[in-house]
Design a protein around this motif. Structure first.
Motif, PDB file in Angstrom:
ATOM      1  N   GLY A  99       0.776  -1.236   0.000  1.00  0.00           N
ATOM      2  CA  GLY A  99       0.000   0.000   0.000  1.00  0.00           C
ATOM      3  C   GLY A  99       0.800   1.276   0.000  1.00  0.00           C
ATOM      4  N   ILE A 100       2.134   1.203  -0.007  1.00  0.00           N
ATOM      5  CA  ILE A 100       2.972   2.393  -0.158  1.00  0.00           C
ATOM      6  C   ILE A 100       3.234   2.586  -1.652  1.00  0.00           C
ATOM      7  CG2 ILE A 100       5.217   3.427   0.348  1.00  0.00           C
ATOM      8  CD1 ILE A 100       3.394   3.283   2.767  1.00  0.00           C
ATOM      9  N   SER A 101       3.168   3.821  -2.126  1.00  0.00           N
ATOM     10  CA  SER A 101       3.310   4.078  -3.561  1.00  0.00           C
ATOM     11  C   SER A 101       4.653   3.569  -4.079  1.00  0.00           C
ATOM     12  CB  SER A 101       3.179   5.574  -3.846  1.00  0.00           C
ATOM     13  OG  SER A 101       4.313   6.281  -3.385  1.00  0.00           O
ATOM     14  N   GLN A 102       4.632   3.119  -5.325  1.00  0.00           N
ATOM     15  CA  GLN A 102       5.850   2.611  -5.946  1.00  0.00           C
ATOM     16  C   GLN A 102       6.922   3.692  -5.997  1.00  0.00           C
ATOM     17  OE1 GLN A 102       6.391  -0.657  -7.111  1.00  0.00           O
ATOM     18  NE2 GLN A 102       8.497   0.095  -7.194  1.00  0.00           N
ATOM     19  N   ARG A 103       6.507   4.924  -6.213  1.00  0.00           N
ATOM     20  CA  ARG A 103       7.454   6.035  -6.324  1.00  0.00           C
ATOM     21  C   ARG A 103       8.193   6.264  -5.005  1.00  0.00           C
ATOM     22  NH1 ARG A 103       7.958  10.517  -9.712  1.00  0.00           N
ATOM     23  NH2 ARG A 103       8.840  12.376  -8.720  1.00  0.00           N
ATOM     24  N   LEU A 104       7.436   6.301  -3.901  1.00  0.00           N
ATOM     25  CA  LEU A 104       8.053   6.521  -2.593  1.00  0.00           C
ATOM     26  C   LEU A 104       8.917   5.331  -2.190  1.00  0.00           C
ATOM     27  CD1 LEU A 104       8.449   8.114   0.001  1.00  0.00           C
ATOM     28  CD2 LEU A 104       6.249   7.241   0.820  1.00  0.00           C
ATOM     29  N   ALA A 105       8.409   4.116  -2.430  1.00  0.00           N
ATOM     30  CA  ALA A 105       9.172   2.918  -2.077  1.00  0.00           C
ATOM     31  C   ALA A 105      10.482   2.851  -2.858  1.00  0.00           C
ATOM     32  CB  ALA A 105       8.334   1.666  -2.342  1.00  0.00           C
ATOM     33  N   SER A 106      10.437   3.189  -4.147  1.00  0.00           N
ATOM     34  CA  SER A 106      11.654   3.128  -4.959  1.00  0.00           C
ATOM     35  C   SER A 106      12.645   4.213  -4.552  1.00  0.00           C
ATOM     36  CB  SER A 106      11.309   3.257  -6.445  1.00  0.00           C
ATOM     37  OG  SER A 106      10.725   4.522  -6.726  1.00  0.00           O
ATOM     38  N   ARG A 107      12.132   5.362  -4.110  1.00  0.00           N
ATOM     39  CA  ARG A 107      13.037   6.424  -3.645  1.00  0.00           C
ATOM     40  C   ARG A 107      13.804   5.950  -2.408  1.00  0.00           C
ATOM     41  NH1 ARG A 107      13.308  11.389  -5.126  1.00  0.00           N
ATOM     42  NH2 ARG A 107      11.188  11.478  -5.972  1.00  0.00           N
ATOM     43  N   LEU A 108      13.109   5.275  -1.502  1.00  0.00           N
ATOM     44  CA  LEU A 108      13.774   4.748  -0.312  1.00  0.00           C
ATOM     45  C   LEU A 108      14.725   3.611  -0.677  1.00  0.00           C
ATOM     46  CD1 LEU A 108      10.777   4.668   2.213  1.00  0.00           C
ATOM     47  CD2 LEU A 108      12.530   6.433   1.966  1.00  0.00           C
ATOM     48  N   ALA A 109      14.291   2.761  -1.617  1.00  0.00           N
ATOM     49  CA  ALA A 109      15.136   1.639  -2.034  1.00  0.00           C
ATOM     50  C   ALA A 109      16.411   2.126  -2.716  1.00  0.00           C
ATOM     51  CB  ALA A 109      14.357   0.719  -2.971  1.00  0.00           C
ATOM     52  N   GLY A 110      16.355   3.316  -3.317  1.00  0.00           N
ATOM     53  CA  GLY A 110      17.531   3.871  -3.981  1.00  0.00           C
ATOM     54  C   GLY A 110      18.553   4.453  -3.027  1.00  0.00           C
ATOM     55  N   GLY A 111      18.215   4.509  -1.745  1.00  0.00           N
ATOM     56  CA  GLY A 111      19.153   5.012  -0.748  1.00  0.00           C
ATOM     57  C   GLY A 111      19.844   3.872  -0.023  1.00  0.00           C
ATOM     58  N   LEU A 112      20.292   4.150   1.178  1.00  0.00           N
ATOM     59  CA  LEU A 112      20.955   3.140   2.005  1.00  0.00           C
ATOM     60  C   LEU A 112      19.908   2.467   2.885  1.00  0.00           C
ATOM     61  CD1 LEU A 112      23.511   1.786   3.131  1.00  0.00           C
ATOM     62  CD2 LEU A 112      23.748   3.730   4.700  1.00  0.00           C
ATOM     63  N   SER A 113      19.731   1.163   2.715  1.00  0.00           N
ATOM     64  CA  SER A 113      18.717   0.422   3.465  1.00  0.00           C
ATOM     65  C   SER A 113      19.392  -0.693   4.252  1.00  0.00           C
ATOM     66  CB  SER A 113      17.676  -0.168   2.506  1.00  0.00           C
ATOM     67  OG  SER A 113      16.741  -0.966   3.198  1.00  0.00           O
ATOM     68  N   VAL A 114      19.215  -0.685   5.573  1.00  0.00           N
ATOM     69  CA  VAL A 114      19.861  -1.690   6.423  1.00  0.00           C
ATOM     70  C   VAL A 114      18.849  -2.272   7.402  1.00  0.00           C
ATOM     71  CG1 VAL A 114      22.183  -0.730   6.261  1.00  0.00           C
ATOM     72  CG2 VAL A 114      20.622   0.106   8.015  1.00  0.00           C
ATOM     73  N   SER A 115      19.053  -3.531   7.734  1.00  0.00           N
ATOM     74  CA  SER A 115      18.154  -4.234   8.643  1.00  0.00           C
ATOM     75  C   SER A 115      18.667  -4.154  10.077  1.00  0.00           C
ATOM     76  CB  SER A 115      18.039  -5.700   8.218  1.00  0.00           C
ATOM     77  OG  SER A 115      17.336  -6.458   9.187  1.00  0.00           O
ATOM     78  N   VAL A 116      17.732  -4.023  11.014  1.00  0.00           N
ATOM     79  CA  VAL A 116      18.061  -4.140  12.434  1.00  0.00           C
ATOM     80  C   VAL A 116      17.714  -5.571  12.824  1.00  0.00           C
ATOM     81  CG1 VAL A 116      17.711  -3.220  14.749  1.00  0.00           C
ATOM     82  CG2 VAL A 116      17.454  -1.723  12.771  1.00  0.00           C
ATOM     83  N   GLY A 117      18.730  -6.383  13.035  1.00  0.00           N
ATOM     84  CA  GLY A 117      18.519  -7.810  13.234  1.00  0.00           C
ATOM     85  C   GLY A 117      17.923  -8.161  14.588  1.00  0.00           C
ATOM     86  N   LYS A 118      17.508  -9.410  14.698  1.00  0.00           N
ATOM     87  CA  LYS A 118      16.967  -9.925  15.956  1.00  0.00           C
ATOM     88  C   LYS A 118      18.075  -9.956  17.003  1.00  0.00           C
ATOM     89  CE  LYS A 118      14.665 -14.034  17.834  1.00  0.00           C
ATOM     90  NZ  LYS A 118      14.091 -15.356  17.497  1.00  0.00           N
ATOM     91  N   PRO A 119      17.835  -9.392  18.186  1.00  0.00           N
ATOM     92  CA  PRO A 119      18.897  -9.348  19.200  1.00  0.00           C
ATOM     93  C   PRO A 119      19.253 -10.752  19.686  1.00  0.00           C
ATOM     94  CG  PRO A 119      16.806  -8.650  20.153  1.00  0.00           C
ATOM     95  CD  PRO A 119      16.580  -8.784  18.673  1.00  0.00           C
ATOM     96  N   ASP A 120      20.536 -11.098  19.614  1.00  0.00           N
ATOM     97  CA  ASP A 120      20.948 -12.413  20.108  1.00  0.00           C
ATOM     98  C   ASP A 120      21.160 -12.351  21.620  1.00  0.00           C
ATOM     99  OD1 ASP A 120      23.332 -11.062  20.446  1.00  0.00           O
ATOM    100  OD2 ASP A 120      24.375 -12.096  18.815  1.00  0.00           O
ATOM    101  N   LEU A 121      21.508 -13.483  22.207  1.00  0.00           N
ATOM    102  CA  LEU A 121      21.649 -13.552  23.663  1.00  0.00           C
ATOM    103  C   LEU A 121      22.734 -12.604  24.163  1.00  0.00           C
ATOM    104  CD1 LEU A 121      20.899 -14.796  26.372  1.00  0.00           C
ATOM    105  CD2 LEU A 121      22.502 -16.675  25.886  1.00  0.00           C
ATOM    106  N   ALA A 122      23.822 -12.494  23.413  1.00  0.00           N
ATOM    107  CA  ALA A 122      24.917 -11.614  23.842  1.00  0.00           C
ATOM    108  C   ALA A 122      24.460 -10.161  23.920  1.00  0.00           C
ATOM    109  CB  ALA A 122      26.096 -11.752  22.879  1.00  0.00           C
ATOM    110  N   LEU A 123      23.692  -9.712  22.915  1.00  0.00           N
ATOM    111  CA  LEU A 123      23.216  -8.323  22.916  1.00  0.00           C
ATOM    112  C   LEU A 123      22.182  -8.110  24.013  1.00  0.00           C
ATOM    113  CD1 LEU A 123      23.192  -5.522  21.673  1.00  0.00           C
ATOM    114  CD2 LEU A 123      21.468  -6.312  20.041  1.00  0.00           C
ATOM    115  N   ARG A 124      21.292  -9.073  24.187  1.00  0.00           N
ATOM    116  CA  ARG A 124      20.265  -8.932  25.226  1.00  0.00           C
ATOM    117  C   ARG A 124      20.904  -8.870  26.613  1.00  0.00           C
ATOM    118  NH1 ARG A 124      18.003 -13.208  22.226  1.00  0.00           N
ATOM    119  NH2 ARG A 124      18.048 -14.619  24.034  1.00  0.00           N
ATOM    120  N   THR A 125      21.944  -9.666  26.813  1.00  0.00           N
ATOM    121  CA  THR A 125      22.649  -9.639  28.096  1.00  0.00           C
ATOM    122  C   THR A 125      23.354  -8.304  28.301  1.00  0.00           C
ATOM    123  OG1 THR A 125      22.994 -12.041  27.973  1.00  0.00           O
ATOM    124  CG2 THR A 125      24.382 -10.811  29.498  1.00  0.00           C
TER     125      THR A 125
END
Length: 478
Positions: A281-307
């Motif tokens: 439901g997000i416009s193709q134009r806006l989604a592609s503008r974001l995709a054209g930049g720097l996109s990084v994932s915030v991963g699932k916190p592992d046990l070491a990070l949670r601790t």
């Protein structure tokens, strides 16, 4: 001036504003205005949004100061601020909110000409040490953002945005509770620390929609664009919630384009990668503008990070309250809260309160009591992402029965529920088209048509887009 007298004077002042500027202007700008601060030589008013505050300051502040000086008390300075902008400065202040009386005994004052500034002043920039900082969660700083390999790329992307001249649009994405909001708040506060005079705007879905509604009601889209384009750093949280908000998406897309062309910085948080936003439901134009930049994932916190997060929390608790959480409790909580940093912090807060209560009695929170409290706190697990689970949740969301969805009815609510079901199952699972069709008694070509129709409706019909969002949020996956 006593509080009762101030209340009366402010009520009269709002009545005069209505007479001076007319009911239409009053309803758009002044009806929800409250008195925030009143000193010997200054007065400050509060309105719901920073945008409406900017409009009032540009259009009416000169005449308002004259009227206040004539009818209430002479002042040399009058300011209008948004509620969020005032933030902590508003705490403890006696806010006077009055409705205008139906009738005013005093004869209406003769309208005076409205003084219009030759050039509209630049919207007031927030100060890091005063009101501006209060628009952020002050505890969400770079120093408190714990990192390891699961979220280090997102942290590096944030630092690159801060340190690099003319950086790309940066998108951090991942499920709720991973630290995206923390990172946006940290970037905003760090930028203001380095550049105190700059304008940093942190937009949540609610704030953006409030500004858009304000602009629509007051027919001031041009002023809204000017206000937003004055931003040096734009931070947009939960952009996926704009599904189906076509006009808002268009305005945001144009804003990002303008800011990038001017060398400004833009950072966005989303529950999914930019490439997937267009499918929900997000416009193709806006989604592609974001995709054209720097996109990084915030991963699932592992046990070491949670601790690591748990130990930081305990150290801060010991410093402020003198009652650290026992190490064995920290490790147990870190093992149990696997998916969400937000849930982890909530659990730590609960155990900390219980630990302090026991310490006041000269006792220690035992392991059994800790486990019982934690068990009650832990949220229930989300249902497995299966076609059957999506089917059940879809009929619940649309307020229908199983028989409705399986029927041959062509009533719009039922047809749209089928479209939503086919779309969600196809996007959230690996179920083949034929299997989806067999669940509702249709062939695979009908399912394909439903998916295409749902994609269109998600971006053009706000109500349908909202229901699609509910389904996707319920079955949000890593």
């Amino acid at each position: 001036m006593q509080n009762a007298q101030r209340t009366h004077k402010f009520s009269e002042f709002k009545s005069h504003l209505k007479e001076q500027f007319g009911p239409a202007v009053y309803d758009s700008y002044f009806q929800r205005m409250s008195l925030a601060e009143h000193g010997d030589d200054h007065v400050t008013f509060c309105v719901p949004t920073r945008f409406s505050a900017s409009l009032i300051s540009q259009r009416y502040a000169v005449r308002m100061r004259e009227m206040w000086s004539e009818r209430v008390q002479p002042v040399s300075r009058l300011s209008v601020k948004g509620a969020q902008e005032l933030g902590s400065a508003m705490r403890g202040a006696a806010m006077v909110q009055e409705t205008v009386p139906q009738a005013v005994n005093a004869a209406p004052a003769a309208p005076a000409p409205v003084a219009v500034p030759k050039a509209a002043p630049k919207p007031e920039r927030p100060s890091f040490d005063a009101e501006g900082a209060s628009t952020f969660a002050l505890g969400m700083t770079l120093e408190r953002f714990c990192t390891n390999e699961t979220n280090s790329l997102a942290f590096r992307a944030a630092m690159k945005l801060l340190d690099t001249p003319n950086p790309m649009v940066t998108t951090v994405h991942g499920p709720a509770g991973r630290g995206k909001t923390h990172l946006l708040n940290a970037v905003g506060q760090e930028w203001l620390r380095r550049h105190p005079g700059d304008n940093v705007l942190y937009l949540t879905y609610d704030a953006l929609m409030a500004d858009m509604c304000e602009a629509f009601i007051s027919k001031s889209y041009r002023e809204l664009r000017t206000f937003l384009q004055n931003t040096d750093v734009l931070l947009v949280d939960d952009i996926q919630l704009l599904r189906g908000r076509k006009r808002t998406q268009e305005e945001l897309d144009c804003l990002i384009d303008k800011l990038r062309a001017a060398g400004k910085r833009v950072m966005v948080a989303s529950s999914m990668p930019p490439a997937q936003l267009a499918e929900t439901g997000i416009s193709q134009r806006l989604a592609s503008r974001l995709a054209g930049g720097l996109s990084v994932s915030v991963g699932k916190p592992d046990l070491a990070l949670r601790t690591k997060i748990a130990r930081q929390f305990s150290a801060e608790a010991e410093e402020s309250a003198g009652a650290p959480i026992p190490q064995r409790h920290l490790e147990f909580i870190a093992r149990r809260c696997e998916d969400s940093v937000r849930e982890l912090e909530g659990a730590l807060g609960l155990i900390q309160v219980a630990n302090e209560a026991k310490a006041e009695l000269g006792q220690e929170l035992d392991d059994d009591s800790m486990r019982k409290l934690l068990s009650e706190h832990m949220s229930k697990q989300k249902p497995a992402v299966t076609a059957e689970a999506i089917f059940d949740y879809t009929i619940e969301t649309f307020g229908l029965s199983k028989d409705d969805l399986l029927s041959r009815s062509r009533k719009q609510p039922i047809v749209r529920a089928r479209h939503a079901f086919c779309f969600a199952v196809r996007k959230l699972t690996d179920t083949p088209l034929t299997a989806i069709g067999s669940m509702i008694g249709r062939d695979h070509t009908t399912v394909m048509h439903s998916i295409k129709t749902a994609e269109i409706l998600a971006s053009t019909d706000p109500k349908f887009g909202s229901r699609i969002s509910e389904i996707f949020d319920e079955f949000d996956r890593d």
